[in-house]
Write an enzyme that holds these catalytic residues in place. Structure first.
Site, PDB file in Angstrom:
ATOM      1  N   GLN A 213      50.669 -34.689  16.772  1.00  0.00           N
ATOM      2  CA  GLN A 213      50.093 -33.492  17.374  1.00  0.00           C
ATOM      3  C   GLN A 213      51.183 -32.525  17.821  1.00  0.00           C
ATOM      4  O   GLN A 213      52.369 -32.873  17.873  1.00  0.00           O
ATOM      5  CB  GLN A 213      49.195 -33.880  18.550  1.00  0.00           C
ATOM      6  N   ALA A 334      61.480 -34.336  30.980  1.00  0.00           N
ATOM      7  CA  ALA A 334      62.927 -34.348  30.753  1.00  0.00           C
ATOM      8  C   ALA A 334      63.245 -35.148  29.490  1.00  0.00           C
ATOM      9  O   ALA A 334      62.707 -36.236  29.280  1.00  0.00           O
ATOM     10  CB  ALA A 334      63.648 -34.951  31.959  1.00  0.00           C
ATOM     11  N   ASP A 402      46.889 -46.113  22.940  1.00  0.00           N
ATOM     12  CA  ASP A 402      47.764 -45.650  21.851  1.00  0.00           C
ATOM     13  C   ASP A 402      49.196 -46.162  22.009  1.00  0.00           C
ATOM     14  O   ASP A 402      50.153 -45.425  21.786  1.00  0.00           O
ATOM     15  CB  ASP A 402      47.746 -44.115  21.822  1.00  0.00           C
ATOM     16  N   ASP A 422      55.573 -41.405  25.654  1.00  0.00           N
ATOM     17  CA  ASP A 422      54.427 -40.871  24.912  1.00  0.00           C
ATOM     18  C   ASP A 422      53.103 -41.367  25.474  1.00  0.00           C
ATOM     19  O   ASP A 422      52.468 -42.283  24.941  1.00  0.00           O
ATOM     20  CB  ASP A 422      54.544 -41.228  23.426  1.00  0.00           C
TER      21      ASP A 422
END
Length: 532
Positions: A213, A334, A402, A422
């Site tokens: 994405q 960051a 995920d 993530d």
């Protein structure tokens, strides 16, 4: 006679009215005295080393735990049995404290009380030279190279030396990464780093390669960089139940909330992330040098500036990112040190999902799957397996399905922490939990003692997870400028899911003897002495 009776009745009513007024005044004075009472916080690790008299005076009286039980709906785990604290041993109760309740009055903070608790001030192992990820070169060549590079157009002119005061916040963050954690929660640079991410001028913006994405790589004039994820849907919107986990949107507020939750759990394994309101025209469109990105900008029928970039999912005119008309909510995280300086290894999670509409992964079909994992390097020795279970607990609390890979820094080999990167697909649903995320815990029945004690602490009324999470998120720039980072239903879901985790641990302890990995051996006797 009737006249005398009327006078008597009026006298009675008047006396009752005076009595009622007197009682209300006494109640008001009593409430005022309570509000002026000082808030008593749990003793910190620094104070616990003092004499018995001083340490005992800072402790609240103990009382039986009576926190309410949270129940999962029919589609999730069913909780039975005792309260989450009742399963703790006497030794563990001394570490957590029983029935400690912090009065929620002006000047008190559950978040500060939590971080003052001994469980959040555990002694760290002494760091050797090879326990630091990066060190500053002391020769003159390094300084000269940076001074010459600082002449690039648009960048600040800087001269970095071995003196930490000359380093920008992002560089201090990189130099603070150790074998055991991504950052030290007590490091004053952490506040400087998040402020810098939220306010520093953006020098350039290009699309980040990789992933499914849209996300952008942001550069600042002092050579720092951040990963930008834009707002794609309202923060109150729940993920459609008909969508598969791999088709879900990534959410900007999920990245922010994941950083805060990871910190509250005492992990410190997610890069600092903040929310920011940017001008999509001035801070992306007009400064980008990425032609693939610039070609996707357009103005919507209602006058909002939009773009969609190029990626596998949701990069089209049907799924644009739009300002209002120029203002856009984003998260900025960051960046970790460049891979040329600090290589990272990517590990496929043993509990990776199939990412198929029809197939199941092996762990979803084999209840003894963990026995195989325990015999496979690097899970056959060390703390890698319980570290992975820490990550599973984090993912379950925020509903993240995920987690297909995780990373570690190559320099430290297998003896180091896992990076929790993530987290954009977390916090998608608050009305439904996903028990399968806890499969590593359910199948292996192992957990760090420090993790379990912190989870039990966060289930107590005085440190309730939803309350400290709300307070922590309130410090994010978006909370003051736009809206709370997480809606209240998501905060309530944290408490419900925490109770579910503790129930799984209790079930494990009922069925197995070796559940707890004691990473706090000798801590309470040496660092948390009890009064005589």
């Amino acid at each position: 006679m009737r006249q005398n009776l009327g006078r008597s009745t009026r006298s009675i009513y008047l006396a009752l009215a005076c009595l009622s007024l007197t009682l209300h005044l006494l109640l008001a004075f009593f409430c005022l005295s309570v509000l002026q009472t000082a808030c008593v916080l749990p003793a910190s690790s620094s104070s616990s080393s003092s004499g018995d008299a001083s340490s005992s005076s800072q402790k609240l009286p103990t009382s039986p735990q009576n926190d309410e039980h949270h129940k999962l709906n029919a589609s999730t785990l069913h909780l039975k049995g005792k309260d989450s604290f009742s399963a703790a041993s006497e030794r563990e109760k001394k570490l957590i404290g029983t029935g400690q309740v912090i009065q929620k009055v002006k000047g008190c903070s559950k978040l500060e009380a939590l971080f003052n608790h001994p469980l959040y001030n555990l002694p760290h192992p002494e760091l050797r030279e090879d326990d630091w990820l990066l060190r500053v070169k002391t020769n003159e060549d390094a300084t000269t190279t940076r001074q010459s590079a600082s002449q690039e157009e648009g960048y600040d002119k800087v001269a970095w030396t071995s003196d930490v005061e000359t380093h920008p916040p992002w560089l201090r963050f990189h130099l603070g990464i150790s074998r055991w954690e991504l950052y030290n929660r007590k490091d004053p640079n952490l506040a400087q780093l998040t402020h810098y991410l939220a306010t520093h001028r953006i020098h350039s913006a290009v699309q980040k390669t990789g992933g499914t994405q849209l996300k952008l790589l942001i550069s600042f004039p002092n050579y720092g960089q951040a990963l930008l994820k834009p707002m794609k849907q309202p923060r109150d919107a729940e993920t459609d139940l008909n969508l598969f986990y791999f088709s879900d949107f990534e959410r900007h507020n999920a990245e922010i909330a994941a950083f805060h939750l990871d910190r509250l759990l005492g992990f410190n394994r997610i890069p600092p992330a903040v929310g920011r309101l940017i001008n999509v025209t001035a801070e992306i469109r007009e400064i980008t040098t990425d032609h693939r990105l610039s070609r996707t900008f357009f103005t919507s029928p209602v006058g909002n500036v939009c773009f969609y970039g190029q990626c596998e999912y949701y990069c089209s005119t049907e799924h644009p990112v739009c300002g209002r008309p120029h203002a856009l909510e984003v998260s900025l995280a960051a960046m970790l040190p460049d891979l040329t300086l600090a290589p990272r290894r990517s590990w496929r999670s043993p509990w990776r999902r199939s990412y198929s509409r029809t197939k199941l992964a092996r762990w979803e079909k084999d209840p003894t799957y963990c026995d195989t994992v325990k015999q496979t390097p690097p899970y056959d020795h060390g703390t890698r397996l319980v570290d992975l279970i820490d990550m599973a607990v984090l993912d379950f609390l925020m509903g993240n399905m995920d987690r297909h890979h995780y990373e570690t820094f190559e320099k430290f080999g297998n003896k180091t922490f896992l990076l929790h990167l993530d987290n954009g697909r977390a916090f998608g649903r608050h009305s439904r939990d996903e028990p399968s995320i806890l499969a590593p815990l359910q199948q292996c029945c192992r957990m760090h003692r420090s993790t379990l004690l912190r989870l039990r602490l966060l289930s107590l009324p005085g440190f309730r997870l939803s309350d400290v999470m709300r307070e922590s998120l309130a410090r994010d720039p978006l909370a003051g400028a736009v809206a709370p980072v997480l809606s209240e239903p998501h905060l309530s879901a944290l408490d419900r899911r925490l109770a579910a985790v503790l129930q799984v641990v209790r079930t494990c302890q009922d069925q197995h003897g070796d559940v707890i990995h004691d990473d706090l051996e000798g801590y309470d006797e040496e660092h948390h002495p009890q009064p005589d």
